[in-house]
Design an enzyme around this catalytic site. Structure first.
Site, PDB file in Angstrom:
ATOM      1  N   ASP A  38     -18.098  12.677  10.628  1.00  0.00           N
ATOM      2  CA  ASP A  38     -16.816  13.355  10.890  1.00  0.00           C
ATOM      3  C   ASP A  38     -15.705  12.381  11.254  1.00  0.00           C
ATOM      4  O   ASP A  38     -14.589  12.793  11.573  1.00  0.00           O
ATOM      5  CB  ASP A  38     -16.975  14.403  11.998  1.00  0.00           C
ATOM      6  CG  ASP A  38     -17.350  13.788  13.333  1.00  0.00           C
ATOM      7  OD1 ASP A  38     -17.499  12.536  13.399  1.00  0.00           O
ATOM      8  OD2 ASP A  38     -17.477  14.535  14.324  1.00  0.00           O
ATOM      9  N   HIS A 128       4.820  -8.766  20.137  1.00  0.00           N
ATOM     10  CA  HIS A 128       6.158  -8.549  19.561  1.00  0.00           C
ATOM     11  C   HIS A 128       7.232  -8.867  20.599  1.00  0.00           C
ATOM     12  O   HIS A 128       8.238  -9.498  20.288  1.00  0.00           O
ATOM     13  CB  HIS A 128       6.260  -7.111  19.076  1.00  0.00           C
ATOM     14  CG  HIS A 128       7.528  -6.808  18.352  1.00  0.00           C
ATOM     15  ND1 HIS A 128       7.910  -7.478  17.210  1.00  0.00           N
ATOM     16  CD2 HIS A 128       8.527  -5.924  18.625  1.00  0.00           C
ATOM     17  CE1 HIS A 128       9.077  -7.010  16.803  1.00  0.00           C
ATOM     18  NE2 HIS A 128       9.463  -6.076  17.637  1.00  0.00           N
ATOM     19  N   LYS A 188      22.738 -11.330   7.684  1.00  0.00           N
ATOM     20  CA  LYS A 188      23.061 -10.514   6.507  1.00  0.00           C
ATOM     21  C   LYS A 188      24.560 -10.298   6.457  1.00  0.00           C
ATOM     22  O   LYS A 188      25.173  -9.962   7.459  1.00  0.00           O
ATOM     23  CB  LYS A 188      22.400  -9.135   6.631  1.00  0.00           C
ATOM     24  CG  LYS A 188      20.944  -9.110   6.285  1.00  0.00           C
ATOM     25  CD  LYS A 188      20.419  -7.689   6.377  1.00  0.00           C
ATOM     26  CE  LYS A 188      18.909  -7.724   6.277  1.00  0.00           C
ATOM     27  NZ  LYS A 188      18.259  -6.515   6.706  1.00  0.00           N
TER      28      LYS A 188
HETATM   29  C1  R5P Z   1      10.029  -6.478  13.095  1.00  0.00           C
HETATM   30  O1  R5P Z   1      10.472  -6.193  14.183  1.00  0.00           O
HETATM   31  C2  R5P Z   1       8.934  -7.465  12.926  1.00  0.00           C
HETATM   32  O2  R5P Z   1       9.118  -8.598  13.708  1.00  0.00           O
HETATM   33  C3  R5P Z   1       8.787  -7.871  11.468  1.00  0.00           C
HETATM   34  O3  R5P Z   1       9.967  -8.540  11.052  1.00  0.00           O
HETATM   35  C4  R5P Z   1       8.578  -6.687  10.574  1.00  0.00           C
HETATM   36  O4  R5P Z   1       7.592  -5.843  11.091  1.00  0.00           O
HETATM   37  C5  R5P Z   1       8.188  -7.134   9.174  1.00  0.00           C
HETATM   38  O5  R5P Z   1       7.974  -6.000   8.389  1.00  0.00           O
HETATM   39  P1  R5P Z   1       7.932  -6.046   6.807  1.00  0.00           P
HETATM   40  O6  R5P Z   1       6.953  -7.105   6.408  1.00  0.00           O
HETATM   41  O7  R5P Z   1       7.482  -4.672   6.423  1.00  0.00           O
HETATM   42  O8  R5P Z   1       9.311  -6.350   6.322  1.00  0.00           O
END
Ligand code: R5P
Length: 294
Positions: A38, A128, A188
């Site tokens: 399950d 993170h 950007k």
């Molecule tokens: C974002 O806050 C993380 O540090 C990465 O930059 C992010 O998770 C990368 O995601 P992806 O590979 O989907 O662009």
């Protein structure tokens, strides 16, 4: 007198746990972990752990792996471990570390609270954000795999380190400082409704071998966008570098097809198909530090 160490591998982190046991000169415990029909998880620590310092090693994503760590912690407590350290190589849910929209859970805190109930110590790798450690308890630690990653980038002759955005500068700065090379982040600029240019804020990458350093790669979209633009701006090589290679939805071939010359990550998430360095030495150093200073 220090406690005997036993490394208990979760199924998501067997390779790293084995390397960690080697680094520590510790026993690698036998476990019996499987899924019921399950979908529920079964976890048993077969080896004798009574009176020992049990070091559980398990990345907590996706969800089944988180449940497995909770069960392993319970098993370690039930069977008499004198101390339980949960090594969480990649801590899932780290990105939801605050309320971004009204009504949301702070997932990172909710998961940490659940794990904190049965662990005496927590060690994670390149989280993170460092602040998420406070969600566990005082004294939860992070270690960094950036020195191992930087060493490999030095071997590859990388000349410039870039963070994909300003918020990701910390790890990029550290790698650049270790190698004694310049560091910048990408910015950007919107040129029109659909046209966005992404470039290094201050550095010229023309003719340079460049590594983009981030904490994790998931879909690879961030790296592909950055690499495409860097190649257009004349970079000779572009390497995608992260601690945590999540690589969702066939990301590795997409990244390699998107202009990245090589991908480098660590073994916090078991992965094939890219260059890898181990986080085990950094974790072992953290575990051994209190013993050396005892
Ligand atoms: C974002 O806050 C993380 O540090 C990465 O930059 C992010 O998770 C990368 O995601 P992806 O590979 O989907 O662009």
């Amino acid at each position: 007198m220090s406690l005997p160490l036993v490394v208990v591998p979760g199924s998501a982190s067997l390779t790293l746990a084995t390397r960690l046991a080697d680094e520590l000169g510790a026993e690698l415990a036998e476990t019996d972990i499987h899924r019921f029909p399950d979908g529920e998880v079964y976890a048993r620590i077969v080896s004798e752990i009574e009176g020992k310092h049990a070091i559980l090693v398990q990345t907590t994503a996706p969800n089944d792996n988180l449940i497995e760590l909770l069960l392993l912690q319970d098993a370690a407590r039930e069977h008499g471990a004198a101390k339980i350290t949960s090594v969480i190589p990649y801590y899932g849910y780290a990105r939801q570390d605050q309320v971004f929209k009204p009504g949301e859970a702070v997932s990172s805190r909710a998961v940490a609270r659940a794990l904190a109930t049965t662990a005496d110590q927590v060690i994670t790798v390149d989280p993170h954000k460092e602040a998420i450690l406070d969600f566990f308890f005082d004294g939860a630690h992070s270690v960094t795999a950036i020195p191992q990653l930087a060493k490999k980038l030095g071997d590859w002759g990388v000349e410039v380190i870039l963070a994909p955005d300003k918020g990701a500068r910390a790890h990029a700065n550290e790698a650049a400082a270790l190698l004694g090379i310049p560091c910048d982040h990408m910015e950007k600029t919107r040129l029109g409704p659909t046209e966005v240019v992404m470039k290094a804020k201050d550095l010229d990458v023309a003719g340079k071998s460049v590594a983009i350093v981030d904490d994790m790669i998931a879909s690879g979209g961030t790296m592909i966008t950055a690499a495409t633009q860097l190649k257009q701006q004349g970079a000779s090589k572009v390497y995608a570098v992260c601690t945590h290679g999540i690589f969702t939805g066939g990301a590795i071939p997409k990244i390699l097809a998107g202009g990245i010359d090589r991908i480098l990550c660590t073994d916090t998430i078991h992965t094939d198909g890219c260059d890898t360095v181990s986080a085990a030495p950094a974790i072992a150093a953290q575990l051994l530090a209190p013993l050396l200073h005892a």
